[in-house]
Design a protein around this motif. Sequence first.
Motif, PDB file in Angstrom:
ATOM      1  N   LYS A   1       4.813   0.752   5.922  1.00  0.00           N
ATOM      2  CA  LYS A   1       4.967   2.109   5.392  1.00  0.00           C
ATOM      3  C   LYS A   1       5.292   2.109   3.888  1.00  0.00           C
ATOM      4  O   LYS A   1       4.681   2.826   3.122  1.00  0.00           O
ATOM      5  N   LYS A   2       6.295   1.314   3.501  1.00  0.00           N
ATOM      6  CA  LYS A   2       6.674   1.291   2.087  1.00  0.00           C
ATOM      7  C   LYS A   2       7.471   0.026   1.780  1.00  0.00           C
ATOM      8  O   LYS A   2       7.981  -0.633   2.678  1.00  0.00           O
ATOM      9  N   ILE A   3       7.564  -0.263   0.505  1.00  0.00           N
ATOM     10  CA  ILE A   3       8.388  -1.370   0.008  1.00  0.00           C
ATOM     11  C   ILE A   3       9.390  -0.755  -0.969  1.00  0.00           C
ATOM     12  O   ILE A   3       9.023   0.077  -1.805  1.00  0.00           O
ATOM     13  N   VAL A   4      10.658  -1.143  -0.849  1.00  0.00           N
ATOM     14  CA  VAL A   4      11.707  -0.626  -1.727  1.00  0.00           C
ATOM     15  C   VAL A   4      12.213  -1.778  -2.593  1.00  0.00           C
ATOM     16  O   VAL A   4      12.642  -2.808  -2.075  1.00  0.00           O
ATOM     17  N   PHE A   5      12.130  -1.603  -3.909  1.00  0.00           N
ATOM     18  CA  PHE A   5      12.665  -2.570  -4.856  1.00  0.00           C
ATOM     19  C   PHE A   5      13.993  -2.031  -5.373  1.00  0.00           C
ATOM     20  O   PHE A   5      14.062  -0.923  -5.903  1.00  0.00           O
ATOM     21  N   VAL A   6      15.049  -2.793  -5.220  1.00  0.00           N
ATOM     22  CA  VAL A   6      16.363  -2.436  -5.754  1.00  0.00           C
ATOM     23  C   VAL A   6      16.599  -3.360  -6.943  1.00  0.00           C
ATOM     24  O   VAL A   6      16.516  -4.582  -6.813  1.00  0.00           O
ATOM     25  N   TYR A   7      16.869  -2.774  -8.122  1.00  0.00           N
ATOM     26  CA  TYR A   7      16.985  -3.573  -9.343  1.00  0.00           C
ATOM     27  C   TYR A   7      18.154  -3.092 -10.193  1.00  0.00           C
ATOM     28  O   TYR A   7      18.670  -2.004 -10.009  1.00  0.00           O
ATOM     29  N   GLN A   8      18.546  -3.944 -11.124  1.00  0.00           N
ATOM     30  CA  GLN A   8      19.593  -3.603 -12.080  1.00  0.00           C
ATOM     31  C   GLN A   8      18.930  -3.311 -13.415  1.00  0.00           C
ATOM     32  O   GLN A   8      18.137  -4.109 -13.916  1.00  0.00           O
ATOM     33  N   SER A   9      19.244  -2.143 -13.998  1.00  0.00           N
ATOM     34  CA  SER A   9      18.630  -1.730 -15.262  1.00  0.00           C
ATOM     35  C   SER A   9      19.337  -2.393 -16.438  1.00  0.00           C
ATOM     36  O   SER A   9      20.368  -3.050 -16.281  1.00  0.00           O
TER      37      SER A   9
ATOM     38  N   SER B   1      21.097  -1.043 -18.613  1.00  0.00           N
ATOM     39  CA  SER B   1      22.443  -0.486 -18.788  1.00  0.00           C
ATOM     40  C   SER B   1      23.417  -0.974 -17.721  1.00  0.00           C
ATOM     41  O   SER B   1      24.596  -0.670 -17.778  1.00  0.00           O
ATOM     42  N   GLY B   2      22.921  -1.725 -16.716  1.00  0.00           N
ATOM     43  CA  GLY B   2      23.785  -2.250 -15.668  1.00  0.00           C
ATOM     44  C   GLY B   2      23.780  -1.422 -14.391  1.00  0.00           C
ATOM     45  O   GLY B   2      24.378  -1.813 -13.397  1.00  0.00           O
ATOM     46  N   ASP B   3      23.122  -0.264 -14.412  1.00  0.00           N
ATOM     47  CA  ASP B   3      23.050   0.593 -13.224  1.00  0.00           C
ATOM     48  C   ASP B   3      22.150  -0.048 -12.176  1.00  0.00           C
ATOM     49  O   ASP B   3      21.160  -0.699 -12.499  1.00  0.00           O
ATOM     50  N   ILE B   4      22.502   0.165 -10.900  1.00  0.00           N
ATOM     51  CA  ILE B   4      21.657  -0.285  -9.797  1.00  0.00           C
ATOM     52  C   ILE B   4      20.741   0.878  -9.420  1.00  0.00           C
ATOM     53  O   ILE B   4      21.207   1.969  -9.114  1.00  0.00           O
ATOM     54  N   LYS B   5      19.432   0.631  -9.469  1.00  0.00           N
ATOM     55  CA  LYS B   5      18.440   1.668  -9.189  1.00  0.00           C
ATOM     56  C   LYS B   5      17.446   1.137  -8.167  1.00  0.00           C
ATOM     57  O   LYS B   5      17.468  -0.045  -7.827  1.00  0.00           O
ATOM     58  N   GLN B   6      16.583   2.026  -7.696  1.00  0.00           N
ATOM     59  CA  GLN B   6      15.551   1.575  -6.771  1.00  0.00           C
ATOM     60  C   GLN B   6      14.239   2.294  -7.036  1.00  0.00           C
ATOM     61  O   GLN B   6      14.220   3.385  -7.573  1.00  0.00           O
ATOM     62  N   LYS B   7      13.162   1.607  -6.638  1.00  0.00           N
ATOM     63  CA  LYS B   7      11.820   2.168  -6.758  1.00  0.00           C
ATOM     64  C   LYS B   7      11.109   1.920  -5.438  1.00  0.00           C
ATOM     65  O   LYS B   7      11.086   0.795  -4.946  1.00  0.00           O
ATOM     66  N   GLU B   8      10.542   2.975  -4.886  1.00  0.00           N
ATOM     67  CA  GLU B   8       9.804   2.868  -3.635  1.00  0.00           C
ATOM     68  C   GLU B   8       8.308   2.849  -3.927  1.00  0.00           C
ATOM     69  O   GLU B   8       7.820   3.612  -4.749  1.00  0.00           O
ATOM     70  N   VAL B   9       7.606   1.970  -3.221  1.00  0.00           N
ATOM     71  CA  VAL B   9       6.156   1.899  -3.319  1.00  0.00           C
ATOM     72  C   VAL B   9       5.607   2.200  -1.926  1.00  0.00           C
ATOM     73  O   VAL B   9       5.861   1.452  -0.977  1.00  0.00           O
ATOM     74  N   VAL B  10       4.889   3.307  -1.805  1.00  0.00           N
ATOM     75  CA  VAL B  10       4.319   3.696  -0.520  1.00  0.00           C
ATOM     76  C   VAL B  10       3.047   2.896  -0.286  1.00  0.00           C
ATOM     77  O   VAL B  10       2.147   2.877  -1.125  1.00  0.00           O
ATOM     78  N   ILE B  11       2.959   2.222   0.886  1.00  0.00           N
ATOM     79  CA  ILE B  11       1.792   1.403   1.232  1.00  0.00           C
ATOM     80  C   ILE B  11       0.973   2.106   2.318  1.00  0.00           C
ATOM     81  O   ILE B  11      -0.202   2.359   2.145  1.00  0.00           O
ATOM     82  N   ASN B  12       1.574   2.353   3.456  1.00  0.00           N
ATOM     83  CA  ASN B  12       0.958   3.062   4.581  1.00  0.00           C
ATOM     84  C   ASN B  12      -0.391   2.451   4.985  1.00  0.00           C
ATOM     85  O   ASN B  12      -1.391   3.149   5.135  1.00  0.00           O
ATOM     86  N   LYS B  13      -0.410   1.125   5.196  1.00  0.00           N
ATOM     87  CA  LYS B  13      -1.624   0.392   5.595  1.00  0.00           C
ATOM     88  C   LYS B  13      -1.281  -0.545   6.753  1.00  0.00           C
ATOM     89  O   LYS B  13      -0.137  -0.983   6.909  1.00  0.00           O
ATOM     90  N   HIS B  14      -2.302  -0.898   7.505  1.00  0.00           N
ATOM     91  CA  HIS B  14      -2.132  -1.850   8.604  1.00  0.00           C
ATOM     92  C   HIS B  14      -1.877  -3.245   8.052  1.00  0.00           C
ATOM     93  O   HIS B  14      -2.421  -3.620   7.003  1.00  0.00           O
TER      94      HIS B  14
END
Length: 191
Positions: A52-60, A62-75
């Motif tokens: 369904k999706k991949i979630v990347f959790v990263y540190q920017s 500035s030191g903040d913890i953020k996340q980016k979701e990539v929607v895949i929705n493939k078999h």
Amino acid sequence: MKKLLFILITTFLFARINPFEPVVKPQNTIIINPTYFKETKVTLPSDARILKKIVFVYQSVSGDIKQKEVVINKHVDFHKPIYITHEPKKFPMKELNFLNLFTMYIKDKKIFIQTKDKLLRSFFLVKPFRIVLDFKKDADFLTIKKFLKDSFVKKVIVGNHKGYYRVVIYFDAKYMYKITKTSEGIKIEIQ
């Protein structure tokens, strides 16, 4: 009278010599060479059928913890692992000449300004992110603008002022940086 004397003494005790000098230096003085992520392999459970999706959790920066979701929705076939690879971008060497003032070399997130002129001050501005360097020299020239492609440096502007010239280096994003004075000029390392 005693109160006035007390106020004057405490004021002088806690006053700084130069109140306009920042208490906290904005630039990082230590840059640790990062160990870049290269590759990882993920094996999905045997009941996985659709990713369904991949979630990347990263540190920017500035030191903040953020996340980016990539929607895949493939078999997906759970028998085969999923590989995630990362290869840091290598920037080609750039050499910029600015009249008889200095030569700038840009390569691999390092900038070297070859000059004998004394660096008076340096600071950065945020929007857009840029480093400003003032060098001592009486010179007479019109403002010089150079735009770069395929580089983390987007443009360099050099302007003439009374008793000094200003070099403004514009970047493609916010960075931590370290400025080092050498016998041949100024070295800037960014991360």
